[in-house]
Design a protein around this motif. Structure first.
Motif: not given
Length: 74
Positions: A30-49
């Protein structure tokens, strides 16, 4: 009337870990739904999960992780 923040937080903290993680994902997005950094962090978090869920990676208790980190930097 809206639920006070501290009441909402207390209620969320009582949820199972998987549900808390989903809420966290939604809040972060909800903070930065379209930023490249946000997408990268979400991708990393989902991969680790997914690595934890598949058994490829085993989680370590927080105090043990801190002990390992302190040993590496000492």
């Amino acid at each position: 009337m809206a639920t006070p923040t501290h009441d909402l937080a207390a209620e969320v903290l009582e949820l199972p870990a998987e549900e808390r993680a989903r809420i966290l994902e939604l809040l972060i997005a909800s903070f930065e739904p379209k930023s490249k950094a946000q997408k990268a962090w979400m991708s990393l978090a989902q991969r680790r999960r997914d690595e934890v869920r598949s058994g490829k990676v085993v989680m370590v208790p927080g105090n043990e992780a801190l002990t390992r980190v302190k040993a590496r930097i000492s």
